[in-house]
Write a protein that holds these residues in place. Structure first.
Motif, PDB file in Angstrom:
ATOM      1  N   ALA A   1       0.819  -1.215   0.000  1.00 59.34           N
ATOM      2  CA  ALA A   1       0.000   0.000   0.000  1.00 59.34           C
ATOM      3  C   ALA A   1       0.852   1.265   0.000  1.00 59.34           C
ATOM      4  O   ALA A   1       0.459   2.287  -0.553  1.00 59.34           O
ATOM      5  CB  ALA A   1      -0.939  -0.005   1.204  1.00 59.34           C
ATOM      6  N   SER A   2       2.029   1.203   0.640  1.00 56.47           N
ATOM      7  CA  SER A   2       2.858   2.409   0.730  1.00 56.47           C
ATOM      8  C   SER A   2       3.827   2.542  -0.431  1.00 56.47           C
ATOM      9  O   SER A   2       4.407   3.613  -0.627  1.00 56.47           O
ATOM     10  CB  SER A   2       3.676   2.394   2.022  1.00 56.47           C
ATOM     11  OG  SER A   2       2.945   1.846   3.060  1.00 56.47           O
ATOM     12  N   LEU A   3       4.007   1.444  -1.178  1.00 49.54           N
ATOM     13  CA  LEU A   3       5.038   1.437  -2.210  1.00 49.54           C
ATOM     14  C   LEU A   3       4.896   2.536  -3.267  1.00 49.54           C
ATOM     15  O   LEU A   3       5.871   3.246  -3.543  1.00 49.54           O
ATOM     16  CB  LEU A   3       5.087   0.050  -2.858  1.00 49.54           C
ATOM     17  CG  LEU A   3       6.473  -0.418  -3.278  1.00 49.54           C
ATOM     18  CD1 LEU A   3       7.440  -0.328  -2.115  1.00 49.54           C
ATOM     19  CD2 LEU A   3       6.402  -1.848  -3.791  1.00 49.54           C
ATOM     20  N   PRO A   4       3.688   2.729  -3.858  1.00 47.20           N
ATOM     21  CA  PRO A   4       3.608   3.754  -4.913  1.00 47.20           C
ATOM     22  C   PRO A   4       4.025   5.125  -4.402  1.00 47.20           C
ATOM     23  O   PRO A   4       4.807   5.822  -5.060  1.00 47.20           O
ATOM     24  CB  PRO A   4       2.131   3.762  -5.304  1.00 47.20           C
ATOM     25  CG  PRO A   4       1.539   2.554  -4.748  1.00 47.20           C
ATOM     26  CD  PRO A   4       2.395   2.068  -3.648  1.00 47.20           C
ATOM     27  N   SER A   5       3.551   5.483  -3.202  1.00 46.22           N
ATOM     28  CA  SER A   5       3.888   6.805  -2.673  1.00 46.22           C
ATOM     29  C   SER A   5       5.374   6.920  -2.408  1.00 46.22           C
ATOM     30  O   SER A   5       5.987   7.937  -2.700  1.00 46.22           O
ATOM     31  CB  SER A   5       3.129   7.075  -1.390  1.00 46.22           C
ATOM     32  OG  SER A   5       1.797   6.733  -1.547  1.00 46.22           O
ATOM     33  N   ILE A   6       5.959   5.863  -1.833  1.00 43.93           N
ATOM     34  CA  ILE A   6       7.386   5.933  -1.514  1.00 43.93           C
ATOM     35  C   ILE A   6       8.184   6.132  -2.799  1.00 43.93           C
ATOM     36  O   ILE A   6       9.095   6.963  -2.859  1.00 43.93           O
ATOM     37  CB  ILE A   6       7.822   4.663  -0.757  1.00 43.93           C
ATOM     38  CG1 ILE A   6       7.175   4.659   0.628  1.00 43.93           C
ATOM     39  CG2 ILE A   6       9.344   4.598  -0.632  1.00 43.93           C
ATOM     40  CD1 ILE A   6       7.550   3.500   1.504  1.00 43.93           C
ATOM     41  N   ILE A   7       7.801   5.422  -3.858  1.00 45.63           N
ATOM     42  CA  ILE A   7       8.510   5.576  -5.134  1.00 45.63           C
ATOM     43  C   ILE A   7       8.380   7.013  -5.634  1.00 45.63           C
ATOM     44  O   ILE A   7       9.362   7.648  -6.025  1.00 45.63           O
ATOM     45  CB  ILE A   7       7.957   4.568  -6.161  1.00 45.63           C
ATOM     46  CG1 ILE A   7       8.358   3.162  -5.743  1.00 45.63           C
ATOM     47  CG2 ILE A   7       8.483   4.881  -7.561  1.00 45.63           C
ATOM     48  CD1 ILE A   7       7.683   2.063  -6.526  1.00 45.63           C
ATOM     49  N   PHE A   8       7.157   7.550  -5.581  1.00 39.81           N
ATOM     50  CA  PHE A   8       6.964   8.939  -6.037  1.00 39.81           C
ATOM     51  C   PHE A   8       7.770   9.909  -5.183  1.00 39.81           C
ATOM     52  O   PHE A   8       8.356  10.861  -5.686  1.00 39.81           O
ATOM     53  CB  PHE A   8       5.491   9.326  -5.981  1.00 39.81           C
ATOM     54  CG  PHE A   8       4.710   8.816  -7.153  1.00 39.81           C
ATOM     55  CD1 PHE A   8       5.146   9.039  -8.452  1.00 39.81           C
ATOM     56  CD2 PHE A   8       3.530   8.121  -6.962  1.00 39.81           C
ATOM     57  CE1 PHE A   8       4.432   8.574  -9.530  1.00 39.81           C
ATOM     58  CE2 PHE A   8       2.804   7.654  -8.040  1.00 39.81           C
ATOM     59  CZ  PHE A   8       3.258   7.874  -9.318  1.00 39.81           C
ATOM     60  N   PHE A   9       7.797   9.678  -3.855  1.00 39.47           N
ATOM     61  CA  PHE A   9       8.504  10.608  -2.976  1.00 39.47           C
ATOM     62  C   PHE A   9       9.994  10.610  -3.263  1.00 39.47           C
ATOM     63  O   PHE A   9      10.660  11.629  -3.156  1.00 39.47           O
ATOM     64  CB  PHE A   9       8.273  10.238  -1.507  1.00 39.47           C
ATOM     65  CG  PHE A   9       6.912  10.619  -1.014  1.00 39.47           C
ATOM     66  CD1 PHE A   9       6.012  11.234  -1.864  1.00 39.47           C
ATOM     67  CD2 PHE A   9       6.533  10.372   0.281  1.00 39.47           C
ATOM     68  CE1 PHE A   9       4.755  11.588  -1.427  1.00 39.47           C
ATOM     69  CE2 PHE A   9       5.272  10.727   0.731  1.00 39.47           C
ATOM     70  CZ  PHE A   9       4.391  11.328  -0.123  1.00 39.47           C
ATOM     71  N   ILE A  10      10.528   9.434  -3.620  1.00 40.87           N
ATOM     72  CA  ILE A  10      11.967   9.365  -3.846  1.00 40.87           C
ATOM     73  C   ILE A  10      12.321   9.925  -5.225  1.00 40.87           C
ATOM     74  O   ILE A  10      13.270  10.682  -5.372  1.00 40.87           O
ATOM     75  CB  ILE A  10      12.456   7.917  -3.669  1.00 40.87           C
ATOM     76  CG1 ILE A  10      12.319   7.529  -2.188  1.00 40.87           C
ATOM     77  CG2 ILE A  10      13.911   7.774  -4.117  1.00 40.87           C
ATOM     78  CD1 ILE A  10      12.641   6.090  -1.900  1.00 40.87           C
ATOM     79  N   PHE A  11      11.517   9.574  -6.237  1.00 36.98           N
ATOM     80  CA  PHE A  11      11.924   9.948  -7.591  1.00 36.98           C
ATOM     81  C   PHE A  11      11.227  11.187  -8.135  1.00 36.98           C
ATOM     82  O   PHE A  11      11.651  11.731  -9.154  1.00 36.98           O
ATOM     83  CB  PHE A  11      11.710   8.762  -8.539  1.00 36.98           C
ATOM     84  CG  PHE A  11      12.570   7.600  -8.202  1.00 36.98           C
ATOM     85  CD1 PHE A  11      13.932   7.646  -8.440  1.00 36.98           C
ATOM     86  CD2 PHE A  11      12.041   6.472  -7.590  1.00 36.98           C
ATOM     87  CE1 PHE A  11      14.741   6.580  -8.115  1.00 36.98           C
ATOM     88  CE2 PHE A  11      12.840   5.403  -7.254  1.00 36.98           C
ATOM     89  CZ  PHE A  11      14.195   5.449  -7.515  1.00 36.98           C
ATOM     90  N   ALA A  12      10.146  11.618  -7.507  1.00 37.61           N
ATOM     91  CA  ALA A  12       9.420  12.758  -8.071  1.00 37.61           C
ATOM     92  C   ALA A  12       8.959  13.702  -6.977  1.00 37.61           C
ATOM     93  O   ALA A  12       7.889  14.289  -7.043  1.00 37.61           O
ATOM     94  CB  ALA A  12       8.227  12.268  -8.892  1.00 37.61           C
ATOM     95  N   GLN A  13       9.806  13.850  -5.944  1.00 35.85           N
ATOM     96  CA  GLN A  13       9.412  14.629  -4.779  1.00 35.85           C
ATOM     97  C   GLN A  13       8.990  16.053  -5.131  1.00 35.85           C
ATOM     98  O   GLN A  13       8.030  16.585  -4.596  1.00 35.85           O
ATOM     99  CB  GLN A  13      10.595  14.649  -3.824  1.00 35.85           C
ATOM    100  CG  GLN A  13      10.225  15.039  -2.443  1.00 35.85           C
ATOM    101  CD  GLN A  13      11.477  15.360  -1.658  1.00 35.85           C
ATOM    102  OE1 GLN A  13      11.590  16.406  -1.089  1.00 35.85           O
ATOM    103  NE2 GLN A  13      12.432  14.452  -1.640  1.00 35.85           N
ATOM    104  N   ARG A  14       9.738  16.646  -6.077  1.00 33.54           N
ATOM    105  CA  ARG A  14       9.465  18.018  -6.478  1.00 33.54           C
ATOM    106  C   ARG A  14       8.017  18.174  -6.958  1.00 33.54           C
ATOM    107  O   ARG A  14       7.342  19.148  -6.635  1.00 33.54           O
ATOM    108  CB  ARG A  14      10.420  18.380  -7.615  1.00 33.54           C
ATOM    109  CG  ARG A  14      10.601  19.839  -7.872  1.00 33.54           C
ATOM    110  CD  ARG A  14      11.875  20.060  -8.683  1.00 33.54           C
ATOM    111  NE  ARG A  14      11.831  19.400  -9.978  1.00 33.54           N
ATOM    112  CZ  ARG A  14      11.316  19.966 -11.076  1.00 33.54           C
ATOM    113  NH1 ARG A  14      10.827  21.165 -11.028  1.00 33.54           N
ATOM    114  NH2 ARG A  14      11.282  19.310 -12.224  1.00 33.54           N
TER     115      ARG A  14
END
Lengths: 286, 295
Positions: free
Chosen positions: A260-273
């Motif tokens: 459940a947390s994986l998509p957000s974590i990926i976005f936060f790391i690679f597309a935080q801006r």
């Protein structure tokens, strides 16, 4: 008083030092991130290990049973697919609709377009929980309960105003000279929009798409109210499969938590801006 | 180049053509339910007996219900708790990250700061329920080790501490959320101001109080507004931790709505509570926006 002055000077030097900043931030992050780390580790524990006292932190034996069980032996894969279908459909609808709306409101002003822009922002004050009640009556009457379509419609309602607002702001900041010179060179309004404006505002559009995805993926209230069976149930509701009245299956729950947390974590790391840009959009101009 | 299509409409009509379909659809999706919410509050609407107009009966029922003041009080404490805990931490984190600027690890730290926000709120409730569990919870174990207490605390078994437990789970998600707003505002501050202040002999505390705080004021107020608004109206964490219990200790107004709507199937009474939430949030938002506009 030199004594107090010395103390306050030392105190100030400590505050001034960057080491203090690192130490304080490090301590806060240790507390803030420990639940996430514990969730991750527990997904690899055996159910027996979760019942131990004192509790363990790192798994004694790495065990993939919880993951295997969640993937092959539960309704979770269906829930993940449902969540993906609902989130991606919502993103597609919101992004396309909001781009057109925002461009129309920002670039080709007409009487009332300013009021419309602000009223879009104002809709955010309406609490979604109050609207659950009329939605419940309406969708029950239409026979649209327990359908993915219902959740897509409701998530579009939740995200479209904020994404439109974000894009209005992006289009407002777009240099007019570029549009004018394209028009002078003979491009039609549509061509200018598609070939000049869109390619250059793609970061704002990406920001809108990402926050829509995250909000929809994490949405719970409407998912809870409008789904009853696994046919439409997204992950946020499906997770309760492992929560009984008395016993909670923690290893499996944590395994689902990782998914459940994986998509957000990926976005936060690679597309935080983009995430930050999307979230702060409403705050820029009030 | 593609064949040119000439549509002879004015720019204003072009703007309407682009924007009105979406706006109309969404306003229908928002305005109709709002009207229907008000209509519902005057109806007996329960899926059993035929729908009937009952005047102000739903209102008098809800306003004489002892649960209403209790739910409002619980929600107020909850909202205040979540917002103030998140504010303290978010301010500290944002200021720290702001001070670091582009220094070493700043990118990593910025990612770490928002990471808990990746967890769906409903899941955060479940995780915290487990961390605070009296029999197997890690937090409880640490609590016994660090403090003089020797017995684990059953935080959700006790009606005074249960509210604190749900506040913790929600604040955990709201800290990174609020940090995003406050940090964005602080990042907009011109670094030269700090250098000028340093030359004038300003201490760190003075700089924080006279440069950082006033110049990121609107970001902070916006963060407070949106965090308070969300904790006033979202039930995710409470639903996954206590569902309003034990007894009615964590009876958030959102749980009150869901109880009337899904358990009692009384949409008329639920609509009255929905209107109360609507009014509360509108008044609060108006006050906060007025505060933001005041210079």
């Amino acid at each position: 008083m030199p004594e107090t002055k010395k103390i306050s000077g030392a105190f100030n030097r400590i505050l001034e030092s960057y080491i203090t900043v690192y130490v304080v931030l490090g301590a806060i992050f240790l507390v803030l991130l420990s639940p996430l780390v514990l969730m991750f580790f527990t997904a690899f524990k055996t159910p027996a290990e979760t019942e131990m006292w004192p509790p363990t932190i790192v798994p004694l034996d790495v065990d993939f049973e919880a993951f295997a069980d969640v993937i092959f032996n539960s309704k979770i894969p269906t829930a993940i697919v449902n969540s993906l279908v609902i989130s991606l459909s919502t993103v597609a609808i919101v992004v396309v609709a909001a781009t057109f709306t925002a461009y129309g409101l920002s670039r080709y002003k007409y009487r009332g377009s300013r009021v419309l822009s602000y009223s879009l922002l104002a809709t955010r004050i309406i609490p979604p929980i109050s609207l659950t009640i009329p939605f419940f009556a309406i969708f029950a009457w239409l026979g649209l309960v327990n359908k993915k379509l219902t959740l897509i419609i409701l998530n579009v309602y939740l995200n479209y105003p904020i994404v439109t607002w974000l894009l209005i702001d992006a289009f407002n900041r777009f240099p007019n000279q570029l549009i004018d010179s394209a028009r002078i060179d003979g491009a039609t309004r549509n061509q200018t929009f598609f070939y000049v404006v869109l390619p250059l505002t793609v970061t704002a559009i990406a920001a809108g798409a990402i926050i829509t995805f995250l909000f929809t993926w994490n949405e719970f209230l409407y998912a809870l109210t409008f789904t009853q069976t696994e046919a439409a149930m997204p992950l946020t509701v499906g997770i309760f499969e492992f929560v009984g009245d008395e016993v909670v299956e923690w290893t499996r729950l944590c395994a689902v938590g990782v998914f459940a947390s994986l998509p957000s974590i990926i976005f936060f790391i690679f597309a935080q801006r983009y995430v930050v840009q999307g979230l702060t959009a409403g705050a820029i101009k009030e | 180049m593609k064949k040119k299509t000439h549509i002879n409409i004015s720019d204003a009509w072009y703007g309407r053509l682009l924007s009105l379909p979406g706006i109309t659809f969404v306003f229908l999706l928002i305005v109709l339910p709002v009207i229907f919410l008000i209509v519902l509050s005057f109806l007996r609407y329960n899926f059993v007996t035929p729908v009937a107009f009952v005047g102000f009966k739903n209102f008098s029922n809800i306003f004489s219900d002892r649960l209403l003041p209790h739910a409002l009080k619980t929600t107020a404490i909850y909202t205040f708790g979540v917002t103030s805990i998140s504010l303290i931490f978010a301010l500290t984190i944002s200021y720290g990250l702001h001070r670091l600027g582009q220094r070493r690890f700043s990118t990593l730290f910025r990612t770490l700061a928002i990471l808990p926000f990746a967890v769906p709120l409903v899941l955060s409730g479940l995780i915290w329920r487990w961390l605070l569990d009296p029999a197997i919870g890690v937090m409880n174990y640490l609590f016994i080790q660090i403090t003089p207490f020797t017995e684990p605390i059953n935080i959700f078994g006790n009606s005074t501490t249960a509210l604190l437990g749900v506040i913790l789970a929600d604040a955990w998600i709201k800290i990174p959320f609020m940090t995003i707003f406050i940090l964005a505002a602080m990042d907009g501050i011109n670094q030269n101001l700090y250098e000028a202040a340093a030359i004038d002999g300003a201490t760190t505390v003075t700089k924080f109080l006279h440069i950082t705080l006033p110049l990121s004021r609107n970001g902070i107020i916006y963060g407070i507004l949106i965090t308070a608004m969300f904790s006033f109206r979202t039930i995710d964490a409470i639903w996954s931790m206590t569902r309003g219990g034990p007894g009615k200790a964590t009876y958030h107004i959102g749980i009150y709505i869901l109880d009337r709507m899904l358990s009692l199937m009384d949409l008329g009474q639920a609509a009255v509570i929905g209107i109360i939430v609507f009014v509360c949030i509108s008044c609060f938002s108006a006050a906060m926006i007025a505060w933001m506009k005041r210079d």
